[in-house]
Design an enzyme around this catalytic site. Sequence first.
Site, PDB file in Angstrom:
ATOM      1  NE  ARG A  59      -3.067   0.423   3.225  1.00 41.78           N
ATOM      2  CZ  ARG A  59      -2.528   0.766   4.411  1.00 41.78           C
ATOM      3  NH1 ARG A  59      -1.927   1.941   4.556  1.00 41.78           N
ATOM      4  NH2 ARG A  59      -2.582  -0.068   5.425  1.00 41.78           N
ATOM      5  CE1 TYR A 112     -11.949  12.902 -17.474  1.00 41.19           C
ATOM      6  CE2 TYR A 112     -12.039  12.779 -15.083  1.00 41.19           C
ATOM      7  CZ  TYR A 112     -12.218  12.191 -16.318  1.00 41.19           C
ATOM      8  OH  TYR A 112     -12.641  10.895 -16.403  1.00 41.19           O
ATOM      9  CG  ASP A 184      -5.115  16.668 -15.809  1.00 42.12           C
ATOM     10  OD1 ASP A 184      -4.398  16.033 -16.607  1.00 42.12           O
ATOM     11  OD2 ASP A 184      -6.233  16.254 -15.430  1.00 42.12           O
ATOM     12  CE  LYS A 209      -8.717   8.811 -19.461  1.00 44.07           C
ATOM     13  NZ  LYS A 209      -8.960  10.153 -18.961  1.00 44.07           N
TER      14      LYS A 209
HETATM   15  C1  LIG Z   1      -9.363  10.599 -17.724  1.00 40.58           C
HETATM   16  C2  LIG Z   1      -8.863  11.867 -17.167  1.00 40.58           C
HETATM   17  C3  LIG Z   1      -8.738  12.041 -15.782  1.00 40.58           C
HETATM   18  C4  LIG Z   1      -9.138  10.977 -14.799  1.00 40.58           C
HETATM   19  O1  LIG Z   1      -8.377   9.840 -14.899  1.00 40.58           O
HETATM   20  P1  LIG Z   1      -8.879   8.368 -14.477  1.00 40.58           P
HETATM   21  O2  LIG Z   1      -7.680   7.526 -14.672  1.00 40.58           O
HETATM   22  O3  LIG Z   1     -10.042   8.015 -15.358  1.00 40.58           O
HETATM   23  O4  LIG Z   1      -9.313   8.456 -13.051  1.00 40.58           O
HETATM   24  C5  LIG Z   1      -8.227  13.249 -15.328  1.00 40.58           C
HETATM   25  N1  LIG Z   1      -7.873  14.234 -16.173  1.00 40.58           N
HETATM   26  C6  LIG Z   1      -8.000  14.111 -17.503  1.00 40.58           C
HETATM   27  C7  LIG Z   1      -7.608  15.238 -18.385  1.00 40.58           C
HETATM   28  C8  LIG Z   1      -8.490  12.932 -18.050  1.00 40.58           C
HETATM   29  O5  LIG Z   1      -8.620  12.810 -19.381  1.00 40.58           O
END
Ligand SMILES: *Cc1c(COP(=O)(O)O)cnc(C)c1O
Length: 393
Positions: A59, A112, A184, A209
């Site tokens: 963890r 997001y 982000d 992604k």
């Molecule tokens: C998909 C996404 C997230 C969230 O990510 P998860 O892995 O689905 O929790 C955050 N920011 C952006 C820009 C995203 O495309």
Amino acid sequence: METGNLRKGTMAVWGGEDDFSAAGAATTPIVSSVAFAYKDLDEWYAVATGNAKGYIYSRNTNPTVAALEEKVRLLEGAEAAASFATGMGAISNTLFTFLTPGKRVVSLKDTYGGTSKIFLDFLPVYNVYVKLCDTTDHEQLEAEIAKGCDLVYLETPTNPTLKIIDIKRLAAAAKKVGAIVVVDNTFATPINQSPLALGADLVIHSATKFLCGHSDAMGGILAGKADLVKKVFQFREINGASLQADPAYMIARGMKTLELRIERQNNSALTIAKYLVAHSKVKAVFYPGLETHQGHAIAKQQMKGFGGILSFALDGGYERVKMMLPKLRLTHLAASLGSVSTLAGPPRTTSHVELTEAQRSLLGIPEGLIRYSVGIENVDDLLADLEQALAVL
Ligand SMILES: *Cc1c(COP(=O)(O)O)cnc(C)c1O
């Protein structure tokens, strides 16, 4: 490993992988052990108290997970990195670590969907002051930051209309009031954009992604200043949003082709955007690589490539989207993005499904909009596919 002058594409392959090479493994193995055993209690104590390198309990830390963290740390040029079960795990842990009651955060209306929900529904419950500005209104953002805030949260390019925010400019504004700057970087990836070099303190990825790149594992990564990453890591150790070894392996494996994929996706997205601009059935195209895009000048300055995601609006709205999208053969109609295969979907039914038509309109999202995440297929096949699908309109 000594990374010296290595380029990103090389670090994506070799970064973080040397811990196991002594045992002869040419690729980082999946260490699925939950706990790590010690024969010497003094050594165990030294590791447990952070005075020696090693692992105690998964963890907290795990060798496979650590290899992935190191890879991303190198690619983002960061002092430290920590991983999470998902991208939202990284985002929520970061926000809840720094935004305690009475603090103030300045961010954008176009973050997001999940992030936006934290700002609108969760943080206010804990008496955190949230100010969301019109996404590309840099003057408003600077004015709100100057009023005093503890954290500035940015995302660029944004979903789904690829708005561009000037990271350097807003990081400078944040520095003046002593606020932490978080970016982000999911849409851009470290290949196309380096927020830390532009003045950010922390950078976040949904590793689900582009980093993973195959839509087969979920994860989140935070990288940046060591003292800040450590605080978030300690919060995550206890609330338990930890990344497992299996998805960490999948993401690190995917990342070895990151530069190859991103270079191809950058090129294909630009080709497709130009094709769509010239198409009579397409009303608008949003892609920061187009000179006509509102954020093109800033994008050109702060990005090395313009990314693999674009969006376009069909003349005639959602009814036309429903006719055209299912005709695409080389595209999964699905909510994710950043995969080797092309993915598309209307924000109206995916990322912005909870908003009303009027709210979407306020964010500049036309009802006929399609988000198109370009895969690594041959671009000529993608163009032919779009051509035959648009021909039904
Ligand atoms: C998909 C996404 C997230 C969230 O990510 P998860 O892995 O689905 O929790 C955050 N920011 C952006 C820009 C995203 O495309």
